[in-house]
Design a protein around this motif. Structure first.
Motif, PDB file in Angstrom:
ATOM      1  N   MET A 251       3.820  45.198  55.444  1.00 38.98           N
ATOM      2  CA  MET A 251       2.459  45.329  55.006  1.00 38.98           C
ATOM      3  C   MET A 251       1.307  44.305  55.861  1.00 38.98           C
ATOM      4  SD  MET A 251       0.982  44.486  51.186  1.00 38.98           S
ATOM      5  CE  MET A 251       1.887  45.954  50.379  1.00 38.98           C
ATOM      6  N   LEU A 252       1.876  43.204  55.763  1.00 38.05           N
ATOM      7  CA  LEU A 252       1.106  42.396  56.446  1.00 38.05           C
ATOM      8  C   LEU A 252       0.982  42.207  57.926  1.00 38.05           C
ATOM      9  CD1 LEU A 252       1.510  39.385  54.201  1.00 38.05           C
ATOM     10  CD2 LEU A 252      -0.399  41.101  54.084  1.00 38.05           C
ATOM     11  N   ALA A 253       1.856  42.862  58.643  1.00 41.12           N
ATOM     12  CA  ALA A 253       2.106  43.371  60.324  1.00 41.12           C
ATOM     13  C   ALA A 253       0.998  44.293  60.460  1.00 41.12           C
ATOM     14  CB  ALA A 253       3.444  43.382  60.517  1.00 41.12           C
TER      15      ALA A 253
ATOM     16  N   ASN B 222     -13.982  39.602  53.809  1.00 42.93           N
ATOM     17  CA  ASN B 222     -12.363  39.256  54.008  1.00 42.93           C
ATOM     18  C   ASN B 222     -11.268  38.735  52.909  1.00 42.93           C
ATOM     19  OD1 ASN B 222     -12.719  40.204  56.499  1.00 42.93           O
ATOM     20  ND2 ASN B 222     -13.450  38.044  57.424  1.00 42.93           N
ATOM     21  N   GLU B 223     -11.983  38.729  51.667  1.00 43.63           N
ATOM     22  CA  GLU B 223     -11.232  38.106  50.502  1.00 43.63           C
ATOM     23  C   GLU B 223     -10.213  38.851  49.716  1.00 43.63           C
ATOM     24  OE1 GLU B 223     -14.588  38.130  50.734  1.00 43.63           O
ATOM     25  OE2 GLU B 223     -14.982  36.325  51.232  1.00 43.63           O
ATOM     26  N   ILE B 224     -10.522  40.349  49.819  1.00 43.63           N
ATOM     27  CA  ILE B 224      -9.853  41.423  49.137  1.00 43.63           C
ATOM     28  C   ILE B 224      -9.147  42.621  50.055  1.00 43.63           C
ATOM     29  CG2 ILE B 224     -10.156  42.980  47.405  1.00 43.63           C
ATOM     30  CD1 ILE B 224     -10.692  40.531  46.238  1.00 43.63           C
ATOM     31  N   ARG B 225      -7.984  42.833  49.884  1.00 46.79           N
ATOM     32  CA  ARG B 225      -7.251  43.792  50.541  1.00 46.79           C
ATOM     33  C   ARG B 225      -6.547  44.581  49.529  1.00 46.79           C
ATOM     34  NH1 ARG B 225      -1.438  43.351  50.060  1.00 46.79           N
ATOM     35  NH2 ARG B 225      -0.794  41.161  49.938  1.00 46.79           N
ATOM     36  N   PHE B 226      -6.371  45.982  50.123  1.00 44.56           N
ATOM     37  CA  PHE B 226      -5.356  47.013  49.604  1.00 44.56           C
ATOM     38  C   PHE B 226      -4.042  46.370  49.128  1.00 44.56           C
ATOM     39  CE2 PHE B 226      -8.440  50.601  50.251  1.00 44.56           C
ATOM     40  CZ  PHE B 226      -8.704  50.844  48.840  1.00 44.56           C
ATOM     41  N   ASN B 227      -3.324  46.723  48.324  1.00 49.60           N
ATOM     42  CA  ASN B 227      -1.932  46.242  47.962  1.00 49.60           C
ATOM     43  C   ASN B 227      -0.965  47.303  47.767  1.00 49.60           C
ATOM     44  OD1 ASN B 227      -0.320  43.880  47.847  1.00 49.60           O
ATOM     45  ND2 ASN B 227       0.019  44.660  45.664  1.00 49.60           N
TER      46      ASN B 227
ATOM     47  N   ALA C 267      -3.354  53.301  53.022  1.00 51.88           N
ATOM     48  CA  ALA C 267      -4.712  52.421  52.696  1.00 51.88           C
ATOM     49  C   ALA C 267      -4.129  51.001  53.698  1.00 51.88           C
ATOM     50  CB  ALA C 267      -4.214  51.976  51.128  1.00 51.88           C
ATOM     51  N   GLY C 268      -5.641  50.917  54.558  1.00 50.74           N
ATOM     52  CA  GLY C 268      -5.413  49.653  55.352  1.00 50.74           C
ATOM     53  C   GLY C 268      -5.772  48.546  54.548  1.00 50.74           C
ATOM     54  N   GLU C 269      -6.655  47.788  55.213  1.00 55.40           N
ATOM     55  CA  GLU C 269      -7.286  46.667  54.404  1.00 55.40           C
ATOM     56  C   GLU C 269      -8.137  46.683  53.309  1.00 55.40           C
ATOM     57  OE1 GLU C 269      -7.848  42.004  55.621  1.00 55.40           O
ATOM     58  OE2 GLU C 269      -8.753  43.361  57.025  1.00 55.40           O
TER      59      GLU C 269
ATOM     60  N   SER D 258      -4.673  45.868  60.745  1.00 51.39           N
ATOM     61  CA  SER D 258      -4.433  44.550  60.417  1.00 51.39           C
ATOM     62  C   SER D 258      -3.651  44.477  59.226  1.00 51.39           C
ATOM     63  CB  SER D 258      -5.830  43.789  59.983  1.00 51.39           C
ATOM     64  OG  SER D 258      -6.480  44.285  59.134  1.00 51.39           O
ATOM     65  N   VAL D 259      -3.688  45.600  58.446  1.00 48.42           N
ATOM     66  CA  VAL D 259      -2.970  45.654  57.060  1.00 48.42           C
ATOM     67  C   VAL D 259      -2.592  47.257  56.857  1.00 48.42           C
ATOM     68  CG1 VAL D 259      -2.805  45.509  54.611  1.00 48.42           C
ATOM     69  CG2 VAL D 259      -3.752  43.721  55.773  1.00 48.42           C
TER      70      VAL D 259
END
Length: 285
Positions: free
Chosen positions: A31-33, A94-99, A68-70, A52-53
């Motif tokens: 995910m974070l790579a 830049n506070e929130i990202r998909f998970n 789903a990206g960032e 990025s995500v």
């Protein structure tokens, strides 16, 4: 039961495994790579970098994938993911990202979010409909995680990890997700938090325990029926796959672990628990 490794450790935070034969088998994310991974029969791993995500993905019924990206959805028709095209970002900052996410029986793709700072109540869930429209359908979440549907499609199971609760929703094509209520609440004796989930062909709900070194199966009535142990503690998600959908694949993470801690963290594990899974639900857009 005990799951055995299928690969060497290779992912920082493996998540979201999905079996889809046209893809060549099991895909999942680091995910974070920002990478999508394909696991070969010999344990080798092929990586495709998408941004990025890389939070979650599902196959498209016409070929390719939705990812789903960032902060937005990527779409492509090629099964090798070579033509993924980013859609517009759904929010700024830049506070929130998909998970994590999944598709409903009508072919819509859902994905929830989380704050990088794990801010309580800052997360939500978004739906990408087959016509390409998007809507925010749940709010006041914290770590939006596992999502899956019952065999008959009338129920959805969902996890917001800090609540330590697996929720159930009623679902219909007309009304979507309604009538949220607790399905299983994990008490203090259960180590780890509920993370990803999958549903088997008998309606059993399999839940990965992040920090709990295992996966648990709950019956359709909510009773604990099986525990699978996994050597790494940070178990992230699970899915059924293989030609007969009788293998449970399990992803793990080494996020925030030291180099000498948990040497198998970041590997993919598997077992055959004696029940079959359901075919993946694709995005129909």
């Amino acid at each position: 039961m005990r799951a055995e490794p299928l690969s060497s450790p290779h992912a920082y935070h493996a998540e979201g495994p999905i079996w889809w034969e046209p893809w060549g088998g099991l895909r999942y994310v680091d995910m974070l790579a920002g990478d999508i991974l394909l696991l070969g029969d010999d344990g080798t791993v092929t990586r495709t970098h998408v941004g990025s995500v890389a939070a979650a993905m599902r196959p498209r019924s016409g070929g390719g994938a939705v990812v789903a990206g960032e902060r937005g959805f990527l779409l492509g028709h090629a099964n090798d993911l070579s033509d993924l095209t980013p859609a517009r970002e759904l929010w700024t900052g830049n506070e929130i990202r998909f998970n994590e996410g999944g598709c409903d029986p009508s072919g819509a793709f859902y994905c929830g979010t989380m704050a990088y700072a794990v801010t309580p109540g800052a997360a939500s869930m978004w739906r990408l409909d087959p016509d390409g429209s998007t809507s925010e359908i749940l709010t006041d979440l914290t770590i939006s995680n596992g999502l899956g549907w019952s065999p008959d499609g009338t129920l959805a199971y969902y996890i917001d990890t800090p609540t330590r609760t697996i929720s159930a929703f009623d679902w219909s094509p007309e009304a979507g997700l309604t009538n949220r209520r607790p399905f299983v609440e994990l008490d203090a004796s259960v180590t780890g938090g509920p993370d990803g989930l999958t549903v088997d062909a008998e309606g059993g709900v399999w839940v990965a325990l992040f920090g709990g070194a295992g996966v648990r199966r709950y019956s359709p009535e909510g009773s604990l029926e099986a525990i699978i142990t996994v050597e790494p503690s940070q178990v992230t998600a699970c899915t059924f796959g293989g030609p007969d959908l009788d293998t449970l694949y399990i992803t793990t993470s080494r996020e925030n672990l030291g180099d000498d801690e948990e040497p198998l963290a970041g590997a993919v594990f598997a077992c055959q628990p004696g029940v079959r899974g359901l075919p993946a639900l694709p995005y129909s857009g």
